[in-house]
Design a protein around this motif. Structure first.
Motif, short mmCIF file in Angstrom:
data_model
loop_
_atom_site.label_atom_id
_atom_site.label_comp_id
_atom_site.label_asym_id
_atom_site.label_seq_id
_atom_site.Cartn_x
_atom_site.Cartn_y
_atom_site.Cartn_z
N VAL A 11 33.96 50.00 41.47
CA VAL A 11 33.82 48.55 41.23
C VAL A 11 34.97 47.79 41.89
CG1 VAL A 11 33.92 46.77 39.44
CG2 VAL A 11 32.46 48.77 39.12
N LEU B 135 34.49 44.97 44.81
CA LEU B 135 35.00 43.59 44.74
C LEU B 135 35.82 43.26 45.99
CD1 LEU B 135 36.13 43.41 41.00
CD2 LEU B 135 34.27 42.10 42.06
N ILE C 226 33.39 42.74 48.88
CA ILE C 226 32.67 41.47 48.74
C ILE C 226 33.56 40.32 49.20
CG2 ILE C 226 31.75 39.82 47.05
CD1 ILE C 226 30.73 42.23 45.44
N GLY C 227 34.82 40.37 48.79
CA GLY C 227 35.76 39.33 49.20
C GLY C 227 35.94 39.28 50.70
N THR D 120 39.40 35.10 45.48
CA THR D 120 39.26 35.66 44.13
C THR D 120 38.75 37.10 44.15
OG1 THR D 120 38.77 33.43 43.34
CG2 THR D 120 38.29 35.27 41.84
N PHE D 121 37.68 37.35 44.92
CA PHE D 121 37.10 38.70 44.92
C PHE D 121 38.06 39.73 45.48
CE2 PHE D 121 33.21 36.20 44.49
CZ PHE D 121 32.48 36.96 43.60
N MET E 201 40.92 40.34 42.99
CA MET E 201 40.53 41.18 41.86
C MET E 201 40.35 42.63 42.31
SD MET E 201 40.53 39.19 39.26
CE MET E 201 39.67 40.18 38.05
N GLY E 202 39.81 42.81 43.51
CA GLY E 202 39.65 44.16 44.02
C GLY E 202 40.98 44.86 44.25
#
Length: 376
Positions: A199, A203, A206-207, A219-220, A223-224
């Motif tokens: 996960v 993330l 995705i970012g 943000t992505f 968080m990753g």
């Protein structure tokens, strides 16, 4: 009778001689990679505004490409080829080193094509490993190679360097994280831990696909990075090996410090102080590139270099001096970016170069005969 007895010995001697020749050939891309790193460091100092001889060379903008593709890409390709043991896999480090030479010669498009071709072969080699040994860490290794491929393709097609850098950093992060995931099995983490690892990396990707870290709020990716750092700090086998001594402890200290900087990069991208977005981006990029990636190289060099070159490298406690300098340079870079201290920012580059040069000198001098080994 004597021929039958000696033929296996002759065959083994011939095989050893062939392996020695192949090992010597590996030194060519390794030398080009080292040259790429040296030039990239020089260009980095120029970009920091230091008054170096020769002014700003035309290839100054390729500082990141030389560091990622010319040095780290070649090193990773070479390591993967040695692990795979197939002659065709050596095309990857050969092509990446040729790309670096083209870049040094002022031919960026040819250099990018060399890196792209190397990334294609690295992805094929990584995918073949994943097919033979289907596991999360082999899938992540292949994903890292794919990130290098995508980033280099974007570079070829005119995307901004800030967009390309996200893919290139993901190439390095996924490659390192996959190797740590594989070794974490020795610590027997719970089965669900792999899901949290996946996960965090998802993330991150995705970012990057959204154009981060160039966005005002990444943000992505943030968080990753923080999720990946938390996972590594909790589950990496280095948490246990740091209690040992000598080279094992040194490697563990390098790894744990690098994981911490990965988390710091995530925090920087998440907060992104207003008014200094460009410097915040720079701080996060170098927290990853220097604090995380180069710290990993410090920790793995005594293991990787003998495997790739055949030369024995000995550990000495003097290596901690260079390691301390490396992390001091990251602290200087991040702090000066956040507070816009330009003079201190330039000084951080000098400290980084001193740390790398000092570590290389330590490995060379302490591995020579007659140098007393200290394993504390």
């Amino acid at each position: 009778m004597s021929t039958a007895l000696t033929s296996p010995e002759a065959h083994n001697a011939k095989r050893r001689a062939m392996q020695a020749r192949w090992r010597r050939l590996r030194l060519i891309p390794l030398a080009i990679g080292a040259l790429s790193m040296a030039v990239a460091l020089w260009l980095g100092l120029v970009r920091l505004g230091l008054p170096l001889p020769g002014g700003t060379p035309p290839i100054a903008e390729y500082h990141g490409a030389l560091m990622v593709g010319g040095f780290l890409g070649t090193l990773i390709c070479l390591e993967r080829a040695v692990a795979l043991g197939r002659p065709w896999a050596y095309l990857a480090p050969a092509l990446s080193s040729l790309g670096a030479v083209a870049l040094l010669a002022g031919m960026p498009r040819l250099g990018a094509l060399g890196f792209f071709a190397a990334a294609v072969i690295l992805l094929f080699a990584s995918a073949s490993i994943a097919i033979r040994q289907f596991a999360l860490f082999t899938i992540v290794l292949a994903g890292g190679a794919a990130c290098w491929l995508v980033g280099t393709l974007q570079w070829l097609t005119g995307y901004s360097m800030s967009s390309v850098v996200g893919w290139w950093l993901s190439f390095l992060i996924l490659t390192i994280a996959a190797e740590r995931l594989e070794l974490s099995r020795l610590a027997r983490p719970p089965p669900w831990s792999q899901a949290t690892f996946a996960v965090a990396l998802l993330l991150l990707l995705i970012g990057v696909a959204r154009g981060e870290p160039a966005e005002p709020r990444s943000t992505f990716m943030a968080m990753g990075l923080m999720g990946c750092a938390a996972w590594l700090l909790h589950y990496d086998i280095a948490r246990r090996t740091v209690r040992q001594s000598g080279q094992t402890r040194f490697s563990a200290v390098c790894l744990l410090a690098g994981h911490a900087w990965l988390g710091v990069a995530g925090v920087l991208l998440l907060i992104n102080p207003p008014g200094i977005a460009v410097l915040s981006y720079d701080a996060a990029v170098h927290a990853i590139a220097i604090g995380f990636v180069l710290s990993m190289i410090f920790g793995h060099a005594p293991i990787i270099l003998p495997a790739v070159t055949g030369f024995r490298v000995r550990y000495h406690s003097l290596a901690y001096v260079s390691l301390a300098l490396l992390h001091a340079s990251v602290m200087l870079r991040v702090t000066s970016d956040v507070f816009e201290w330009m003079d201190l920012r330039a000084a951080s580059g000098i400290v980084t170069v001193l740390a790398l040069a000092g570590y290389a000198a330590t490995l060379f001098l302490t591995s020579r005969k007659g140098f007393s080994q200290h394993t504390a």
